[in-house]
Scaffold this active site. Sequence first.
Site, PDB file in Angstrom:
ATOM      1  N   PHE A  44       0.811  -1.211   0.000  1.00 57.02           N
ATOM      2  CA  PHE A  44       0.000   0.000   0.000  1.00 57.02           C
ATOM      3  C   PHE A  44       0.848   1.267   0.000  1.00 57.02           C
ATOM      4  CE2 PHE A  44      -4.262  -1.493   1.964  1.00 57.02           C
ATOM      5  CZ  PHE A  44      -4.731  -1.760   0.687  1.00 57.02           C
ATOM      6  N   GLN A 110      -1.966  -9.805   7.758  1.00 56.60           N
ATOM      7  CA  GLN A 110      -2.844  -8.728   7.293  1.00 56.60           C
ATOM      8  C   GLN A 110      -3.103  -8.913   5.806  1.00 56.60           C
ATOM      9  OE1 GLN A 110      -1.666  -4.666   9.109  1.00 56.60           O
ATOM     10  NE2 GLN A 110       0.232  -5.796   8.945  1.00 56.60           N
ATOM     11  N   ASP A 113      -3.900 -12.182   0.134  1.00 58.08           N
ATOM     12  CA  ASP A 113      -3.526 -12.769  -1.156  1.00 58.08           C
ATOM     13  C   ASP A 113      -3.474 -14.294  -1.178  1.00 58.08           C
ATOM     14  OD1 ASP A 113      -1.140 -13.318   0.244  1.00 58.08           O
ATOM     15  OD2 ASP A 113      -0.113 -11.569  -0.586  1.00 58.08           O
ATOM     16  N   HIS A 130      -7.518  -9.323   7.827  1.00 58.74           N
ATOM     17  CA  HIS A 130      -8.191  -8.444   6.869  1.00 58.74           C
ATOM     18  C   HIS A 130      -8.871  -9.213   5.733  1.00 58.74           C
ATOM     19  CE1 HIS A 130      -5.299  -5.062   8.350  1.00 58.74           C
ATOM     20  NE2 HIS A 130      -6.287  -5.291   9.182  1.00 58.74           N
ATOM     21  N   CYS A 163     -26.290 -10.227  -4.257  1.00 59.47           N
ATOM     22  CA  CYS A 163     -26.421 -11.645  -3.890  1.00 59.47           C
ATOM     23  C   CYS A 163     -27.685 -12.251  -4.503  1.00 59.47           C
ATOM     24  CB  CYS A 163     -26.471 -11.743  -2.367  1.00 59.47           C
ATOM     25  SG  CYS A 163     -26.672 -13.413  -1.741  1.00 59.47           S
TER      26      CYS A 163
HETATM   27  P1  NAD Z   1       2.005  -1.493   4.050  1.00 57.90           P
HETATM   28  O1  NAD Z   1       1.974  -1.255   2.564  1.00 57.90           O
HETATM   29  O2  NAD Z   1       1.492  -0.421   4.934  1.00 57.90           O
HETATM   30  O3  NAD Z   1       3.515  -1.788   4.505  1.00 57.90           O
HETATM   31  C1  NAD Z   1       4.363  -2.666   3.814  1.00 57.90           C
HETATM   32  C2  NAD Z   1       5.759  -2.461   4.372  1.00 57.90           C
HETATM   33  O4  NAD Z   1       6.607  -3.436   3.802  1.00 57.90           O
HETATM   34  C3  NAD Z   1       6.336  -1.086   4.040  1.00 57.90           C
HETATM   35  O5  NAD Z   1       6.880  -0.516   5.206  1.00 57.90           O
HETATM   36  C4  NAD Z   1       7.432  -1.390   3.001  1.00 57.90           C
HETATM   37  O6  NAD Z   1       8.524  -0.519   3.110  1.00 57.90           O
HETATM   38  C5  NAD Z   1       7.808  -2.819   3.375  1.00 57.90           C
HETATM   39  N1  NAD Z   1       8.319  -3.632   2.264  1.00 57.90           N
HETATM   40  C6  NAD Z   1       7.813  -3.737   1.003  1.00 57.90           C
HETATM   41  N2  NAD Z   1       8.499  -4.654   0.294  1.00 57.90           N
HETATM   42  C7  NAD Z   1       9.491  -5.120   1.119  1.00 57.90           C
HETATM   43  C8  NAD Z   1      10.535  -6.068   0.957  1.00 57.90           C
HETATM   44  N3  NAD Z   1      10.709  -6.753  -0.181  1.00 57.90           N
HETATM   45  N4  NAD Z   1      11.372  -6.283   2.008  1.00 57.90           N
HETATM   46  C9  NAD Z   1      11.227  -5.608   3.183  1.00 57.90           C
HETATM   47  N5  NAD Z   1      10.228  -4.709   3.384  1.00 57.90           N
HETATM   48  C10 NAD Z   1       9.374  -4.472   2.368  1.00 57.90           C
HETATM   49  O7  NAD Z   1       1.263  -2.861   4.305  1.00 57.90           O
HETATM   50  P2  NAD Z   1       0.644  -3.471   5.659  1.00 57.90           P
HETATM   51  O8  NAD Z   1       1.424  -3.009   6.845  1.00 57.90           O
HETATM   52  O9  NAD Z   1       0.448  -4.904   5.390  1.00 57.90           O
HETATM   53  O10 NAD Z   1      -0.790  -2.803   5.897  1.00 57.90           O
HETATM   54  C11 NAD Z   1      -1.645  -2.336   4.972  1.00 57.90           C
HETATM   55  C12 NAD Z   1      -2.764  -3.225   4.474  1.00 57.90           C
HETATM   56  O11 NAD Z   1      -2.367  -3.627   3.202  1.00 57.90           O
HETATM   57  C13 NAD Z   1      -3.093  -4.530   5.100  1.00 57.90           C
HETATM   58  O12 NAD Z   1      -4.289  -4.395   5.726  1.00 57.90           O
HETATM   59  C14 NAD Z   1      -3.308  -5.514   3.924  1.00 57.90           C
HETATM   60  O13 NAD Z   1      -4.611  -6.037   3.994  1.00 57.90           O
HETATM   61  C15 NAD Z   1      -3.225  -4.660   2.730  1.00 57.90           C
HETATM   62  N6  NAD Z   1      -2.542  -5.152   1.531  1.00 57.90           N
HETATM   63  C16 NAD Z   1      -2.292  -6.479   1.349  1.00 57.90           C
HETATM   64  C17 NAD Z   1      -1.642  -6.916   0.223  1.00 57.90           C
HETATM   65  C18 NAD Z   1      -1.416  -8.379   0.048  1.00 57.90           C
HETATM   66  O14 NAD Z   1      -2.244  -9.191   0.480  1.00 57.90           O
HETATM   67  N7  NAD Z   1      -0.297  -8.794  -0.538  1.00 57.90           N
HETATM   68  C19 NAD Z   1      -1.181  -5.989  -0.727  1.00 57.90           C
HETATM   69  C20 NAD Z   1      -1.452  -4.620  -0.509  1.00 57.90           C
HETATM   70  C21 NAD Z   1      -2.131  -4.209   0.628  1.00 57.90           C
END
Ligand code: NAD
Length: 257
Positions: A44, A110, A113, A130, A163
């Site tokens: 995000f 959180q 995916d 989530h 639905c």
């Molecule tokens: P966030 O985007 O707030 O934070 C992600 C963190 O990971 C950031 O601080 C970033 O710098 C770090 N990061 C990214 N790639 C990295 C890597 N390769 N190595 C080390 N650090 C890395 O995401 P969050 O804290 O999970 O919270 C936000 C919300 O995002 C969650 O509620 C989630 O549901 C949702 N979300 C989920 C997905 C998914 O399921 N993959 C994708 C996008 C958002």
Amino acid sequence: MIARMIVSSLQSGIEKLGDMIAEARSIIPFTGAGISTECGIPDFRSPGGLWTKNRPIPFDEFVASQDARDEAWRRRFAMEPSFAGAKPGRGHRALASLYKAGKVPAIITQNIDNLHQRSGFAAEHVIELHGNTTFAKCIGCGHRYEIDWVRSRFDDSGEAPDCETCGDPVKSATISFGQAMPEEDMRRATELTQHCDLFLAIGSSLVVWPAAGFPLLARNCGAKLVIINNEPTDQDEIADLVINHDIGETLGPFIGN
Ligand code: NAD
């Protein structure tokens, strides 16, 4: 409280983490979007992350407005190639190895995916705070729908479908801002956090609450806290070990252990 160790070199971080894993009896990983960026799913808040492109649609707006529902589904369909094509990354595989070795009883995520399940965790051992975006649910009766079903209805009518059973809107099975947290998942996550002796916060900016309360809870209950993230977080100062490096590179050596 101050951090016991913020490591600058990746190698010393991996060694210290290895020692902590070896000493631990019960490890709870807590993952955020950062663990899945190497799998092609943007997070995000990083540059280029989803929020730099789109304002999130809160739950009450989704419920109140057909336009908001149409937009939410258009965004979801646009993400489908990323979600459908993603395979577990090194971080997922390393955690699955610890799970198979009996060190990790369950994982709190959180993420939406489904990649922890695909890496080898049994579904009942993945606590999704989530929700999950790989399927959809009616927000009224909870009936499950597959994404393909929603897509074909949307394509036929030009609108997000309701639905077939109760007529309420169908939404991806995720928790939006303003939507109630899943009670049973929160209860299980709390219990696991209270009883672990090592808590690994991986790839989360730790700014989304109440989820971000779990590392703090673990620390307050006496567990050691490790934060692995490529940028600092607000909870670094209470952690026992902070590794500001790439997750795949940090956890890769633990695959198969
Ligand atoms: P966030 O985007 O707030 O934070 C992600 C963190 O990971 C950031 O601080 C970033 O710098 C770090 N990061 C990214 N790639 C990295 C890597 N390769 N190595 C080390 N650090 C890395 O995401 P969050 O804290 O999970 O919270 C936000 C919300 O995002 C969650 O509620 C989630 O549901 C949702 N979300 C989920 C997905 C998914 O399921 N993959 C994708 C996008 C958002």
